[in-house]
Design an enzyme around this catalytic site. Structure first.
Site, PDB file in Angstrom:
ATOM      1  N   GLU A 121       0.826  -1.203   0.000  1.00  0.00           N
ATOM      2  CA  GLU A 121       0.000   0.000   0.000  1.00  0.00           C
ATOM      3  C   GLU A 121       0.862   1.256   0.000  1.00  0.00           C
ATOM      4  OE1 GLU A 121      -4.163  -1.277   1.993  1.00  0.00           O
ATOM      5  OE2 GLU A 121      -2.561  -0.894   3.414  1.00  0.00           O
ATOM      6  N   CYS A 134       3.386   8.591   1.468  1.00  0.00           N
ATOM      7  CA  CYS A 134       3.948   7.608   2.393  1.00  0.00           C
ATOM      8  C   CYS A 134       4.214   6.337   1.588  1.00  0.00           C
ATOM      9  CB  CYS A 134       2.953   7.372   3.528  1.00  0.00           C
ATOM     10  SG  CYS A 134       3.542   6.215   4.752  1.00  0.00           S
ATOM     11  N   CYS A 141       6.473  -6.929   6.756  1.00  0.00           N
ATOM     12  CA  CYS A 141       7.657  -6.525   7.523  1.00  0.00           C
ATOM     13  C   CYS A 141       8.023  -7.681   8.426  1.00  0.00           C
ATOM     14  CB  CYS A 141       7.350  -5.270   8.351  1.00  0.00           C
ATOM     15  SG  CYS A 141       8.795  -4.654   9.254  1.00  0.00           S
ATOM     16  N   CYS A 145       6.572  -5.431  15.247  1.00  0.00           N
ATOM     17  CA  CYS A 145       6.289  -4.527  16.364  1.00  0.00           C
ATOM     18  C   CYS A 145       4.848  -4.793  16.794  1.00  0.00           C
ATOM     19  CB  CYS A 145       6.471  -3.070  15.943  1.00  0.00           C
ATOM     20  SG  CYS A 145       8.168  -2.739  15.435  1.00  0.00           S
ATOM     21  N   CYS A 148       1.751  -2.815  15.391  1.00  0.00           N
ATOM     22  CA  CYS A 148       1.729  -2.473  13.957  1.00  0.00           C
ATOM     23  C   CYS A 148       1.059  -3.556  13.125  1.00  0.00           C
ATOM     24  CB  CYS A 148       3.161  -2.248  13.471  1.00  0.00           C
ATOM     25  SG  CYS A 148       3.256  -1.952  11.705  1.00  0.00           S
ATOM     26  N   CYS A 408      -0.967   5.685  10.192  1.00  0.00           N
ATOM     27  CA  CYS A 408       0.277   5.010  10.589  1.00  0.00           C
ATOM     28  C   CYS A 408      -0.018   3.648  11.183  1.00  0.00           C
ATOM     29  CB  CYS A 408       1.001   5.788  11.684  1.00  0.00           C
ATOM     30  SG  CYS A 408       1.541   7.389  11.214  1.00  0.00           S
TER      31      CYS A 408
HETATM   32  N1  SAH Z   1       9.261   0.337   9.599  1.00  0.00           N
HETATM   33  C1  SAH Z   1       9.544   1.697   9.764  1.00  0.00           C
HETATM   34  C2  SAH Z   1       8.669   2.613   8.936  1.00  0.00           C
HETATM   35  C3  SAH Z   1       7.191   2.288   8.829  1.00  0.00           C
HETATM   36  S1  SAH Z   1       6.103   2.543  10.142  1.00  0.00           S
HETATM   37  C4  SAH Z   1       9.473   2.076  11.225  1.00  0.00           C
HETATM   38  O1  SAH Z   1       8.988   1.283  12.009  1.00  0.00           O
HETATM   39  O2  SAH Z   1       9.946   3.155  11.556  1.00  0.00           O
HETATM   40  C5  SAH Z   1       5.794   4.296  10.299  1.00  0.00           C
HETATM   41  C6  SAH Z   1       5.512   4.702  11.765  1.00  0.00           C
HETATM   42  O3  SAH Z   1       4.210   4.293  12.209  1.00  0.00           O
HETATM   43  C7  SAH Z   1       6.498   4.077  12.731  1.00  0.00           C
HETATM   44  O4  SAH Z   1       6.931   5.010  13.687  1.00  0.00           O
HETATM   45  C8  SAH Z   1       5.654   3.017  13.377  1.00  0.00           C
HETATM   46  O5  SAH Z   1       6.181   2.600  14.589  1.00  0.00           O
HETATM   47  C9  SAH Z   1       4.321   3.708  13.500  1.00  0.00           C
HETATM   48  N2  SAH Z   1       3.211   2.788  13.756  1.00  0.00           N
HETATM   49  C10 SAH Z   1       3.154   1.468  13.485  1.00  0.00           C
HETATM   50  N3  SAH Z   1       1.952   0.970  13.887  1.00  0.00           N
HETATM   51  C11 SAH Z   1       1.256   1.991  14.415  1.00  0.00           C
HETATM   52  C12 SAH Z   1      -0.076   2.103  14.940  1.00  0.00           C
HETATM   53  N4  SAH Z   1      -0.896   1.074  14.986  1.00  0.00           N
HETATM   54  N5  SAH Z   1      -0.480   3.321  15.365  1.00  0.00           N
HETATM   55  C13 SAH Z   1       0.343   4.400  15.257  1.00  0.00           C
HETATM   56  N6  SAH Z   1       1.592   4.349  14.753  1.00  0.00           N
HETATM   57  C14 SAH Z   1       2.043   3.152  14.332  1.00  0.00           C
HETATM   58 FE1  SF4 Z   2       7.850  -3.132  10.639  1.00  0.00          FE
HETATM   59 FE2  SF4 Z   2       5.628  -1.999  11.547  1.00  0.00          FE
HETATM   60 FE3  SF4 Z   2       7.718  -2.337  13.179  1.00  0.00          FE
HETATM   61 FE4  SF4 Z   2       7.852  -0.509  11.217  1.00  0.00          FE
HETATM   62  S1  SF4 Z   2       6.464  -0.477  12.966  1.00  0.00           S
HETATM   63  S2  SF4 Z   2       9.433  -2.036  11.774  1.00  0.00           S
HETATM   64  S3  SF4 Z   2       6.629  -1.557   9.610  1.00  0.00           S
HETATM   65  S4  SF4 Z   2       6.502  -3.990  12.210  1.00  0.00           S
END
Ligand code: SAH
Ligand code: SF4
Length: 436
Positions: A121, A134, A141, A145, A148, A408
């Site tokens: 996406e 974005c 990934c 996390c 996420c 995000c």
């Molecule tokens: N993988 C990279 C970039 C993609 S995520 C990273 O983790 O930095 C972009 C941002 O959105 C990151 O700071 C991530 O931690 C945040 N993010 C992920 N899941 C989220 C959620 N459910 N609510 C708000 N922010 C989130």
């Molecule tokens: Fe991967 Fe989501 Fe963690 Fe970013 S926040 S490193 S996209 S799992």
């Protein structure tokens, strides 16, 4: 109680992907995503002498990246027989759009399908003073996390340079932002939560000046900024992200300045210095917690590269200074990482490492099956106040496009509801697949 820790898979790409050119089923090569020498090389490969190949590659570059042409027939200053030859061997491709959605707040999300059927996406966020795309760097990934959505995807592969640049090309197509095209009308909210930054473009948006109806001008473009904050960990796909961003930054093409591009990493420490030296874009770091215990839990990569190591790498990031600060992203999870003490520790850490920093608080965006809750507005405000009073900019990122799951952490290319147990099982399976 602290949740059990999940395994940390490595950056190995389990799918063998073409690294240079995408050869399609019909045998033609997609020129998008090739850098200048690679285009010249491809032209030599079909019989052009090196000098002509270099000249034609410059012309092709201009047509592809400056004018957005997708047909060789339209490339007027290229000799007819060469246009026909190129059409027989090459294409100027775009990812296939599976769905295109527009949020009530003007945010746009595209679900894209690539040649092998994998999907990712890409989101466009119009703001009061800018339009930010974005961009995804991987399908899925590996990093899991806990908050996420992307981390729950089972399949992971790196995107090729063509697929990364293709997202920008497609957005420019969809927004009508090539010379001669008709720009699409865009809803621009008056809020501009990202205005407090250092890229020098915090000027109010004047209707008509930035969105001039049919009169396209590069200055009037809506797509002004790029953030590598879509699906995936960009520093686990370093080479392809570097090639793609160099194409995006090239002055005779898409021409986005490195000051308008931000790469977000969850903390892949060994690649951060290279990112600064070789790509040179702004850095955002997904910190999200200030203690080992909590960061280990919510960003499992922390068990490999801890907070101290990460902040030391930030302090050494080439190009970071008070005029170009590092953004620390901090997702607000109720009762997990959002106390006053957390905020104070965040300030202490930033000071201890003398970081030119700003903090972006991200209200947690829920997704189907997510199990955290977003901190209350009062908690977010209190947290922000503590950091702000310490002299560190600490805006709260307004969630955008939540109604179309474009905010995000909500990106995922096949929505499905998954239990925690299933998520842990999948994480373990992913790790098993990634062990060499
Ligand atoms: N993988 C990279 C970039 C993609 S995520 C990273 O983790 O930095 C972009 C941002 O959105 C990151 O700071 C991530 O931690 C945040 N993010 C992920 N899941 C989220 C959620 N459910 N609510 C708000 N922010 C989130
Ligand atoms: Fe991967 Fe989501 Fe963690 Fe970013 S926040 S490193 S996209 S799992």
């Amino acid at each position: 109680m602290t949740a059990p820790l999940m395994p940390i898979p490595g950056p190995v790409d389990p799918h063998v992907m073409p690294r240079k050119a995408t050869v399609r089923a019909d045998g033609r090569i997609d020129l998008v995503g090739l850098n200048r020498p690679a285009i010249a090389g491809a032209l030599e490969g079909i019989g052009l002498d090196p000098k002509t190949a270099r000249m034609r590659s410059r012309q092709l570059w201009h047509w592809i990246y400056h004018r957005g042409a997708t047909e060789f027939a339209a490339m007027a200053n290229i000799a007819k027989e060469h246009r026909a030859l190129f059409a027989a061997h090459f294409v100027v491709g775009r990812p296939e759009v599976v769905t295109a959605q527009v949020s009530l707040d003007g945010t746009r999300k595209w679900l894209l399908r690539f040649a092998d059927g994998e999907e990712a996406e890409c989101v466009f966020i119009p703001d009061a003073t800018r339009g930010t795309l974005c961009v995804s760097s991987q399908v899925g990934c590996t990093l899991n996390c806990r908050f996420c959505h992307t981390g729950t995807m089972k399949l992971v592969r790196n995107l090729t340079p063509a697929e990364i640049v293709g997202q920008v090309m497609l957005a420019r197509d969809a927004l009508g932002e090539w010379p001669g095209a008709t720009p699409v009308p865009i809803v621009r909210p008056v809020t501009n939560d990202a205005a407090d930054d250092d890229d020098g473009d915090d000027v109010p948006w004047v209707p008509g000046a930035h969105n001039p109806g049919n009169n396209y001008t590069p200055e009037g473009r809506m797509l002004t900024n790029i953030v590598m904050m879509g699906m995936g960990e960009p520093l686990y796909n370093f080479d392809n992200v570097k090639t793609a961003l160099q194409i995006v930054m090239d002055g005779d093409g898409l021409g986005l300045s490195k000051r308008r591009i931000t790469l977000s990493t969850s903390g892949v420490v060994p690649m951060m210095a290279r990112a600064g030296a070789e790509i040179g874009v702004n850095l955002a770091v997904s910190l999200h917690a200030v203690t080992k215990e909590i960061r280990d839990e919510i960003v499992p990569l922390n068990r490999k590269y801890g907070i101290e190591e990460l902040l030391a790498a930030c302090a050494a990031y080439p190009g970071a200074n008070n005029a170009r600060r590092i953004t620390f992203e901090y997702v607000m999870l109720a009762g997990k990482n959002d106390s006053d003490e957390d905020a104070r520790e965040l300030v202490r850490l930033i000071r201890r490492y003398k970081l030119p920093a700003k903090v972006n608080l991200i209200p947690f965006n829920p997704w189907p099956g997510s199990f955290y809750e977003c901190s209350s507005d009062e908690r977010i405000r209190a947290f922000s106040d503590i950091v702000f009073k310490a002299g560190i900019s600490c805006p709260v990122r307004t969630p955008r496009g939540r109604d179309i799951l474009a905010a995000c952490g909500q990106l995922k290319s096949a929505s499905e509801k998954i239990s925690r147990a299933e998520l842990d099982k999948r994480a373990a399976e992913k790790e098993a697949a990634w062990v060499d």
